[in-house]
Write an enzyme that holds these catalytic residues in place. Structure first.
Site, PDB file in Angstrom:
ATOM      1  N   SER A   8       5.117 -14.988 -36.218  1.00 14.93           N
ATOM      2  CA  SER A   8       4.658 -15.717 -35.163  1.00 14.93           C
ATOM      3  C   SER A   8       3.406 -16.438 -36.049  1.00 14.93           C
ATOM      4  CB  SER A   8       3.898 -14.764 -34.019  1.00 14.93           C
ATOM      5  OG  SER A   8       4.825 -13.885 -33.671  1.00 14.93           O
ATOM      6  N   GLY A  35       5.673 -12.711 -19.774  1.00 14.80           N
ATOM      7  CA  GLY A  35       5.743 -11.363 -19.121  1.00 14.80           C
ATOM      8  C   GLY A  35       7.328 -10.991 -19.103  1.00 14.80           C
ATOM      9  N   SER A  36       7.508 -10.328 -18.025  1.00 19.74           N
ATOM     10  CA  SER A  36       8.873  -9.843 -17.978  1.00 19.74           C
ATOM     11  C   SER A  36       9.901 -10.839 -17.415  1.00 19.74           C
ATOM     12  CB  SER A  36       9.029  -8.645 -17.107  1.00 19.74           C
ATOM     13  OG  SER A  36       8.900  -8.901 -15.844  1.00 19.74           O
ATOM     14  N   THR A  37      11.320 -10.724 -17.886  1.00 21.18           N
ATOM     15  CA  THR A  37      12.338 -11.662 -17.379  1.00 21.18           C
ATOM     16  C   THR A  37      12.394 -11.439 -15.796  1.00 21.18           C
ATOM     17  OG1 THR A  37      13.511 -11.482 -19.403  1.00 21.18           O
ATOM     18  CG2 THR A  37      14.601 -12.332 -17.699  1.00 21.18           C
ATOM     19  N   ALA A  38      12.158 -10.289 -15.320  1.00 21.62           N
ATOM     20  CA  ALA A  38      12.435 -10.252 -13.696  1.00 21.62           C
ATOM     21  C   ALA A  38      11.218 -11.076 -13.083  1.00 21.62           C
ATOM     22  CB  ALA A  38      12.324  -8.745 -13.261  1.00 21.62           C
ATOM     23  N   GLU A  63      15.018  -3.964 -23.029  1.00 24.32           N
ATOM     24  CA  GLU A  63      13.545  -3.950 -23.669  1.00 24.32           C
ATOM     25  C   GLU A  63      12.926  -2.376 -23.948  1.00 24.32           C
ATOM     26  OE1 GLU A  63      10.980  -7.159 -22.784  1.00 24.32           O
ATOM     27  OE2 GLU A  63      10.545  -7.544 -24.890  1.00 24.32           O
ATOM     28  N   LYS A 100      -4.571 -16.536 -14.774  1.00 25.32           N
ATOM     29  CA  LYS A 100      -4.932 -15.010 -14.110  1.00 25.32           C
ATOM     30  C   LYS A 100      -4.560 -14.096 -15.306  1.00 25.32           C
ATOM     31  CE  LYS A 100      -1.867 -12.057 -12.590  1.00 25.32           C
ATOM     32  NZ  LYS A 100      -2.272 -11.001 -13.053  1.00 25.32           N
ATOM     33  N   PRO A 101      -5.604 -13.280 -15.831  1.00 27.02           N
ATOM     34  CA  PRO A 101      -5.022 -12.247 -16.899  1.00 27.02           C
ATOM     35  C   PRO A 101      -4.659 -11.104 -16.096  1.00 27.02           C
ATOM     36  CG  PRO A 101      -7.326 -12.318 -16.434  1.00 27.02           C
ATOM     37  CD  PRO A 101      -7.023 -13.337 -15.524  1.00 27.02           C
ATOM     38  N   SER A 102      -3.967 -10.406 -17.056  1.00 24.36           N
ATOM     39  CA  SER A 102      -3.368  -8.921 -16.507  1.00 24.36           C
ATOM     40  C   SER A 102      -4.584  -8.273 -15.956  1.00 24.36           C
ATOM     41  CB  SER A 102      -2.603  -8.105 -17.499  1.00 24.36           C
ATOM     42  OG  SER A 102      -2.608  -6.845 -17.110  1.00 24.36           O
ATOM     43  N   CYS A 156       7.125  -8.903 -27.321  1.00 20.53           N
ATOM     44  CA  CYS A 156       8.246  -9.466 -26.710  1.00 20.53           C
ATOM     45  C   CYS A 156       9.358  -9.601 -28.073  1.00 20.53           C
ATOM     46  CB  CYS A 156       8.236 -10.728 -25.916  1.00 20.53           C
ATOM     47  SG  CYS A 156       7.242 -10.849 -24.804  1.00 20.53           S
ATOM     48  N   GLU A 161       7.927 -17.450 -21.006  1.00 19.34           N
ATOM     49  CA  GLU A 161       8.160 -16.632 -22.380  1.00 19.34           C
ATOM     50  C   GLU A 161       8.243 -15.259 -21.961  1.00 19.34           C
ATOM     51  OE1 GLU A 161       7.491 -14.111 -25.025  1.00 19.34           O
ATOM     52  OE2 GLU A 161       5.676 -14.871 -25.227  1.00 19.34           O
TER      53      GLU A 161
END
Ligand code: SIN
Length: 528
Positions: A488, A275-278, A428, A222-224, A331, A297
């Site tokens: 990276s 994606g986000s931590t939340a 962030e 599932k891409p953004s 990130c 991640e």
């Protein structure tokens, strides 16, 4: 479960299909006329067959079942680039079913057979480097050169795992009893759900799909919704390379529905997410009832620590690269620049001069080094952080406001006298703002750097070998760059500690995330 609320998994509304999916879009009232450059790029992409707008399920390109679509726009201009299928629960369930079916045959191929398919996919990605780069610039905004760099980076994961497929070794363990033999096999986990972000529309997919396919897993990606076109083009090339129907599916659109379908299905054995931590925390909780393997991640709050004994040029160049890559939208971007007392003023001056030279503009314009931010919400977040810092005593050296180009362009910014009570030192930024924080001693630097729930990347600049060892050992981070701001690579493990995530991507370690260990005890070996 709502997975779409957080900043990095934005969801647009679906709408009814008004024209053929493959047609490029007409301009809506809020969007500008498509610029000549973008138009000719889109036309070329369409004729090369790489501008795909349908989802991929079981090897077939499909519209959403209710014909709803979602618009993809160019963040540099607001132009609508394409209308893509807006899929949800039903399409995702079908994608999972096809992946489940394909798993039987794909996982039974020899590693060498899977490796050849991946190698062909790598070759095709490289052969279409320019077009894929153009697609990335079109839907994500990063400068074309950087976008083509992302294609090379993204493709490198496919090449690496094409090779690594052949090295999934098991073990023979010296037995505890003489009539037994003990073996360890590594086997693919099964169907993988991969949820990927907009900031690297290709590389965050290949970094997951490469090891998944190499190990024998099948995948639903599932891409953004903000950047699905690159994912679809990459999937088209995967089909051309011989990835069989169902082994790789792509569904996009209604993120909560797709997320729920992937998370609740007992057939999906692993979720991998960038994606986000939340959002990562929500996914982790939702994966618990079916006890899926999870790789996450998540967000970072990277310190770039400049010691008095650093080489000023190296520290400026390294921090510039670590901070302003993708306009600060990675990130691993330096989020806090910690500078020691003795070099603070010199560094602030040299760094600001270097930032001043960055060129903001449309990614298709020659010379642009900083593209737009992904959307207005991202700019508003940056504005809030900057206002907060200034209201608490920080001083803007350069930048600090929206760019005169309008849209979502923001001026590359350096702010000094930032302290730990300001939002930007805790959260962030995900934008082109570099906060300078002063520190006195090595111990202070380590304490400030570690004073965060995040632990993805950190950078240190020093000419002392002893100090670099002391500091990188003490830093609570998954990746550390020493006198280097771009670290990276497909051959090294990427991932965070603390609330920056679980698991590693890239390198030989990234393969383990897609494998289960099976222990086999062969008994009664002495019977004749
Ligand atoms: C990310 O921002 O999530 C990935 C950055 C990288 O691969 O360097």
């Amino acid at each position: 479960m709502v997975i779409g609320a957080a900043a990095r998994v934005a969801i647009g509304g679906c709408r009814k299909l008004v024209s053929s999916h493959t047609s490029l879009l007409l301009v809506s009232s809020q969007c500008r006329q498509m610029s000549m450059d973008a138009q000719s790029v889109s036309e070329k992409l369409r004729s090369s067959g790489l501008l795909r707008t349908q989802g991929l399920i079981g090897g077939k390109w499909l519209d959403s079942y209710d014909n709803k679509t979602i618009k993809v726009n160019n963040p540099a201009t607001g132009e609508i680039i394409a209308d893509v299928a807006c899929m949800g629960t039903k399409e995702t369930n079908d994608a999972i079913a096809s992946s489940y079916e394909a798993f039987t045959s794909w996982s039974r191929l020899t590693a060498g057979e899977r490796s050849k398919v991946l190698r062909r996919w790598y070759d095709l990605l490289i052969a279409h480097k320019e077009e894929l780069g153009q697609l990335i610039t079109l839907e994500q905004g990063k400068p074309l050169k950087e976008a083509i760099g992302e294609v090379a980076y993204g493709a490198s994961f496919i090449e690496y795992y094409a090779e690594e497929a052949k090295r999934v070794y098991g073990d023979i363990i010296p037995p505890n009893l003489s009539d037994r033999r003990l073996l360890v096999l590594k086997q693919p986990v099964g169907v993988v759900g991969a949820i990927t972000p907009w900031n690297f529309p290709l590389a965050m997919i290949t970094r997951k799909v490469g090891p998944a396919l190499a190990s024998g897993c099948t995948v639903v990606v599932k891409p953004s919704e903000l950047t699905p076109l690159t994912a679809l083009a990459a999937a088209e090339l995967a089909l051309q390379a011989g990835v069989p129907p169902g082994a790789l599916n792509v569904v996009m659109g209604n993120a909560p529905e797709i997320g729920d379908a992937l998370l609740t299905s007992p057939q999906v054995r692993k979720i991998t997410f960038t994606g986000s931590t939340a959002v990562g925390k929500k996914l982790m909780a939702a994966a618990a009832p079916t006890v899926k393997k999870v790789s996450l991640e998540l967000g970072g709050n990277a310190p770039s620590i400049v010691f008095d004994d650093a080489d000023l040029d190296v520290a400026v160049k390294g921090t510039l690269a670590a901070k302003f890559r993708n306009s600060g939208q990675t990130c691993v971007c330096a989020n806090r620049v910690l500078v020691q007392d003795g070099i603070y003023d010199k560094f602030a001056e040299a760094f600001s001069e270097a930032v001043q030279k960055l060129e903001v503009g449309d990614g298709f314009r020659d010379g642009t080094t900083q593209g737009p931010l992904i959307n207005d919400a991202a700019v508003q977040k940056v504005e809030t952080f900057v206002q907060d810092a200034v209201s608490k005593g920080a001083k803007i050296i350069i930048g600090g406001k929206r760019h005169s180009l309008g849209m979502t362009f923001y001026e590359p910014t350096v702010i000094r006298d930032v302290s730990d009570n300001m939002i930007m030192s805790k959260e962030e930024i995900f934008g082109p703002v570099a906060p300078l924080i002063r520190f006195k001693t090595e111990e202070d630097a380590i304490r400030i750097a570690n004073d965060t729930i995040a632990g993805l990347a950190a950078y240190i600049f020093t000419n002392s070998v002893q100090r670099s060892w002391r500091v990188f050992e003490a830093l609570e981070y998954g990746l550390v760059g020493v006198n280097e701001g771009l670290i990276s690579t497909e051959v090294a493990p990427f991932g965070g500690v603390k609330q920056s995530g679980l698991g590693r991507e890239g390198s030989k370690y990234g393969m383990d995330e897609y494998l289960e260990i099976k222990y086999v005890c062969l008994g009664d070996m002495n019977r004749h």
